[in-house]
Design an enzyme around this catalytic site. Structure first.
Site, PDB file in Angstrom:
ATOM      1  CG  ASP A  28      -1.937   0.968   1.368  1.00 21.97           C
ATOM      2  OD1 ASP A  28      -2.465   1.368   0.325  1.00 21.97           O
ATOM      3  OD2 ASP A  28      -2.284   1.365   2.514  1.00 21.97           O
ATOM      4  CG  HIS A  29      -0.566   4.895   0.447  1.00 18.93           C
ATOM      5  ND1 HIS A  29      -0.976   5.929  -0.364  1.00 18.93           N
ATOM      6  CD2 HIS A  29      -1.666   4.508   1.145  1.00 18.93           C
ATOM      7  CE1 HIS A  29      -2.263   6.158  -0.162  1.00 18.93           C
ATOM      8  NE2 HIS A  29      -2.717   5.300   0.734  1.00 18.93           N
ATOM      9  CG  HIS A  38      -4.917   8.112   4.283  1.00 20.16           C
ATOM     10  ND1 HIS A  38      -4.248   8.795   3.290  1.00 20.16           N
ATOM     11  CD2 HIS A  38      -5.246   6.910   3.759  1.00 20.16           C
ATOM     12  CE1 HIS A  38      -4.162   8.015   2.220  1.00 20.16           C
ATOM     13  NE2 HIS A  38      -4.768   6.879   2.465  1.00 20.16           N
ATOM     14  N   GLY A  39      -7.087   8.473   8.223  1.00 16.66           N
ATOM     15  CA  GLY A  39      -7.215   8.776   9.646  1.00 16.66           C
ATOM     16  C   GLY A  39      -8.665   8.981  10.028  1.00 16.66           C
ATOM     17  CG  ASN A  91      -7.318   1.014   0.436  1.00 16.29           C
ATOM     18  OD1 ASN A  91      -7.734   0.023  -0.152  1.00 16.29           O
ATOM     19  ND2 ASN A  91      -6.239   1.666   0.048  1.00 16.29           N
ATOM     20  CB  THR A 131      -7.470   4.909  11.048  1.00 17.93           C
ATOM     21  OG1 THR A 131      -6.486   5.452  10.178  1.00 17.93           O
ATOM     22  CG2 THR A 131      -7.451   5.661  12.358  1.00 17.93           C
TER      23      THR A 131
HETATM   24  P1  13P Z   1      -7.776   4.792   6.894  1.00 21.45           P
HETATM   25  O1  13P Z   1      -6.605   4.553   7.795  1.00 21.45           O
HETATM   26  O2  13P Z   1      -8.307   6.173   7.004  1.00 21.45           O
HETATM   27  O3  13P Z   1      -8.834   3.756   7.052  1.00 21.45           O
HETATM   28  O4  13P Z   1      -7.230   4.674   5.383  1.00 21.45           O
HETATM   29  C1  13P Z   1      -6.711   3.456   4.939  1.00 21.45           C
HETATM   30  C2  13P Z   1      -6.060   3.613   3.623  1.00 21.45           C
HETATM   31  O5  13P Z   1      -6.458   4.377   2.775  1.00 21.45           O
HETATM   32  C3  13P Z   1      -4.894   2.750   3.344  1.00 21.45           C
HETATM   33  O6  13P Z   1      -4.354   3.008   2.103  1.00 21.45           O
HETATM   34 ZN    ZN Z   2      -4.607   5.046   1.488  1.00 16.36          ZN
END
Ligand code: 13P
Ligand code: ZN
Length: 280
Positions: free
Chosen positions: A81-82, A179-180, A229, A232
């Site tokens: 991921d990322h 995110h978060g 996705n 968090t």
């Molecule tokens: P969250 O942590 O906000 O759920 O996002 C997860 C995410 O996008 C992982 O790539």
């Molecule tokens: Zn993400």
């Protein structure tokens, strides 16, 4: 069974449901994801960022996830991921990941496309699936702090250019999520999801899935999202349960069982929202 994520995501796109992609941060979270997905007969994507791999031990994390995924009774993809580096993409492919995301969204479009194209070229050798991102998805990956969703949404013509010129298999457009944990409910641009979905055809990915209200997740899936996705909320459930359990219990395996159950509840809820229950 371990599969490339495109196999799982194409089925979801056709069936008009989404596959939850859960970030794992340790063994308890990993086990909670697989155990719950097996109970609910849901396909699932396990994912982890280079930052987390680096922090918890890359070889060990990859080995445990690969082992658990292979032994699972449901289709599982293991996804990087990322990743903003091609070195990590190569590393993940060599360590059995069946799916990789290049996140070059901070770069100008032509450089983003060049990175995506190179990622596709590397992944093809291993039969792995690829994901690229366009626009700015707010918040800070790997932390629980978030700002409000950034307004740099993906532009449809850039999206079409990126997908067609790179040959990327799946696509994550910034559509208003972050995110978060959200300080305010997100403003998701549903018509943008729909528009990009009709233009690019490949399965679309929604990042920042934690804390999005249920009706918004369902609407995003109706508009064309095939992968959601979630990170968090799993970390938050883990931390809460760990803190509570440790007050009265210090035997590691007993703590782990409690924590796994708490994380599993979040996983089950998200599987329900994605509509992937019974699809394995
Ligand atoms: P969250 O942590 O906000 O759920 O996002 C997860 C995410 O996008 C992982 O790539
Ligand atoms: Zn993400």
């Amino acid at each position: 069974m371990l599969e490339p994520s495109i196999q799982i995501l194409n089925k979801a796109k056709q069936g008009q449901y989404a596959v939850p992609a859960f970030n794992f941060h340790n063994l308890e979270i990993l086990q909670a994801i697989i155990e719950t997905a097996e109970k609910r007969r849901s396909p699932v994507i396990l994912q982890i960022t280079p930052t987390y791999l680096d922090k918890i031990g890359d070889v060990a994390a990859a080995a445990m996830a690969r082992g658990v995924a292979k032994a699972a009774k449901i289709p599982v993809a293991l996804h990087l991921d990322h990743s903003n580096s091609l070195e990590w993409i190569q590393w993940a492919l060599e360590h059995g990941f069946t799916s990789v995301m290049i996140d070059a969204s901070a770069l100008p479009l032509n450089e983003n496309i060049a990175h995506a194209r190179k990622t596709v070229e590397l992944a093809r050798i291993y039969g792995a699936t690829t994901e690229a991102e366009l626009g700015h998805i707010g918040g800070i990956e790997d932390s629980q702090e978030t700002g409000n969703p950034a307004r740099a949404l993906a532009d449809p013509s850039g999206a079409l250019k990126l997908v067609t010129e790179s040959g990327i298999d799946t696509f994550a457009p910034a559509v208003g999520t972050a995110h978060g944990l959200y300080k305010f409910p997100p403003k998701i641009n549903f018509s943008l999801i729909e528009k990009i979905g009709t233009l690019v055809k490949v399965p679309l990915v929604l990042h920042g899935g934690s804390g999005i209200p249920a009706d918004m997740i369902r609407e995003a899936i109706r508009k064309g999202i095939a992968k959601v996705n979630i990170g968090t909320e799993l970390k938050a459930a883990w931390a809460r349960s760990m803190a509570e359990t440790l007050i009265t219990e210090q035997e590691p395996w007993k703590v782990v069982l409690k924590v796994r159950e708490a994380v599993g509840q979040v996983v089950a809820h998200k599987i329900g929202l994605c509509g992937s229950e019974g699809k394995a």
